[in-house]
Scaffold this motif. Structure first.
Motif, short mmCIF file in Angstrom:
data_model
loop_
_atom_site.label_atom_id
_atom_site.label_comp_id
_atom_site.label_asym_id
_atom_site.label_seq_id
_atom_site.Cartn_x
_atom_site.Cartn_y
_atom_site.Cartn_z
N ALA A 40 0.84 -1.19 0.00
CA ALA A 40 0.00 0.00 0.00
C ALA A 40 0.88 1.24 0.00
O ALA A 40 1.85 1.33 0.75
CB ALA A 40 -0.92 -0.01 1.22
N GLY A 41 0.57 2.19 -0.88
CA GLY A 41 1.34 3.42 -0.99
C GLY A 41 2.49 3.34 -1.98
O GLY A 41 3.07 4.36 -2.35
N GLY A 60 -5.93 -6.53 -4.79
CA GLY A 60 -5.62 -5.19 -4.32
C GLY A 60 -6.31 -4.13 -5.15
O GLY A 60 -7.09 -4.44 -6.06
N ARG A 61 -6.01 -2.88 -4.83
CA ARG A 61 -6.59 -1.75 -5.56
C ARG A 61 -5.48 -0.78 -5.92
O ARG A 61 -4.58 -0.53 -5.13
CB ARG A 61 -7.65 -1.03 -4.74
CG ARG A 61 -8.92 -1.84 -4.57
CD ARG A 61 -10.05 -1.12 -3.85
NE ARG A 61 -9.60 -0.19 -2.84
CZ ARG A 61 -9.97 1.10 -2.77
NH1 ARG A 61 -10.78 1.61 -3.66
NH2 ARG A 61 -9.53 1.87 -1.80
N ALA A 103 -0.36 1.91 -5.58
CA ALA A 103 -1.18 0.91 -4.89
C ALA A 103 -1.89 1.57 -3.72
O ALA A 103 -1.25 2.20 -2.87
CB ALA A 103 -0.30 -0.24 -4.41
N LEU A 104 -3.20 1.44 -3.66
CA LEU A 104 -3.97 1.96 -2.54
C LEU A 104 -3.96 0.98 -1.37
O LEU A 104 -4.19 1.38 -0.23
CB LEU A 104 -5.42 2.22 -2.96
CG LEU A 104 -5.62 3.34 -3.97
CD1 LEU A 104 -7.07 3.43 -4.39
CD2 LEU A 104 -5.14 4.67 -3.40
N GLU A 105 -3.74 -0.28 -1.68
CA GLU A 105 -3.61 -1.32 -0.66
C GLU A 105 -2.61 -2.34 -1.18
O GLU A 105 -2.18 -2.24 -2.33
CB GLU A 105 -4.98 -1.96 -0.37
CG GLU A 105 -5.67 -2.52 -1.58
CD GLU A 105 -7.14 -2.86 -1.34
OE1 GLU A 105 -7.84 -2.08 -0.67
OE2 GLU A 105 -7.58 -3.91 -1.83
N ASP A 106 -2.23 -3.28 -0.35
CA ASP A 106 -1.31 -4.30 -0.83
C ASP A 106 -1.87 -4.92 -2.10
O ASP A 106 -3.05 -5.30 -2.16
CB ASP A 106 -1.11 -5.38 0.24
CG ASP A 106 -0.37 -4.87 1.46
OD1 ASP A 106 0.19 -3.76 1.40
OD2 ASP A 106 -0.34 -5.59 2.48
N THR A 107 -1.04 -4.99 -3.13
CA THR A 107 -1.51 -5.36 -4.47
C THR A 107 -0.60 -6.42 -5.07
O THR A 107 0.62 -6.32 -4.98
CB THR A 107 -1.54 -4.11 -5.37
OG1 THR A 107 -2.40 -3.13 -4.77
CG2 THR A 107 -2.04 -4.44 -6.75
#
Length: 154
Positions: A40-41, A60-61, A103-107
């Protein structure tokens, strides 16, 4: 996050961009894909970076952002999840990335580089065509959703 092996096993079961490939074609494609996990990030790439691969979102997103005419300001172009294909231009042309993607979350991603794609087309043209059909389907669905969002504004 899933292990890279679990992501790769997921290919034939859930990802619509591989629906035009049979079991044998999936086996030909799998070693050409790199499994990548982005926390994420994490930034996948920035706008204007060189584009030399396509990515398939397995879980993920992610968020796409585009620079605006105002220095340091970006607009969110889209937020996408599993089943999304990004960076398609990267396997077709030597063209810079059009968006910043993070990545907004773990992807979990599957990555196919241009050189691997070119070898796939040369060695197994039917598999390459099946993959292109799947990429076209996923891209068309994303574009249609973008049109719907744009139309809802007016």
């Amino acid at each position: 996050m899933k292990t890279p092996d679990a992501v790769c096993r997921q290919i034939k079961e859930e990802m619509r961009y591989f629906r035009y490939l049979d079991k044998d074609a999936i086996e030909i494609l799998k070693p050409r894909l790199t499994c990548l996990q982005v926390p994420a990030g994490g930034i996948l790439w920035s706008e204007d970076d060189p584009g030399d691969s396509v990515v398939f979102v397995a879980s993920g997103r992610i968020e796409e952002k585009k620079n605006t005419e105002f220095e340091g300001k970006q607009v969110v172009v889209g937020v996408y999840g599993p089943g999304t294909v990004l960076g398609e231009f990267g396997i077709l042309e030597d063209h810079p990335r059009a968006f910043t993607v993070l990545a907004l979350e773990d992807t979990d991603l599957l990555v196919l580089g241009r050189e691997e794609f070119d070898r796939l087309l040369e060695d197994h043209p039917a598999v390459g065509v099946g993959l292109l059909k799947g990429i076209l389907l996923a891209t068309t669905i994303r574009l249609e959703k973008s049109y719907d969002r744009l139309a809802s504004i007016f």
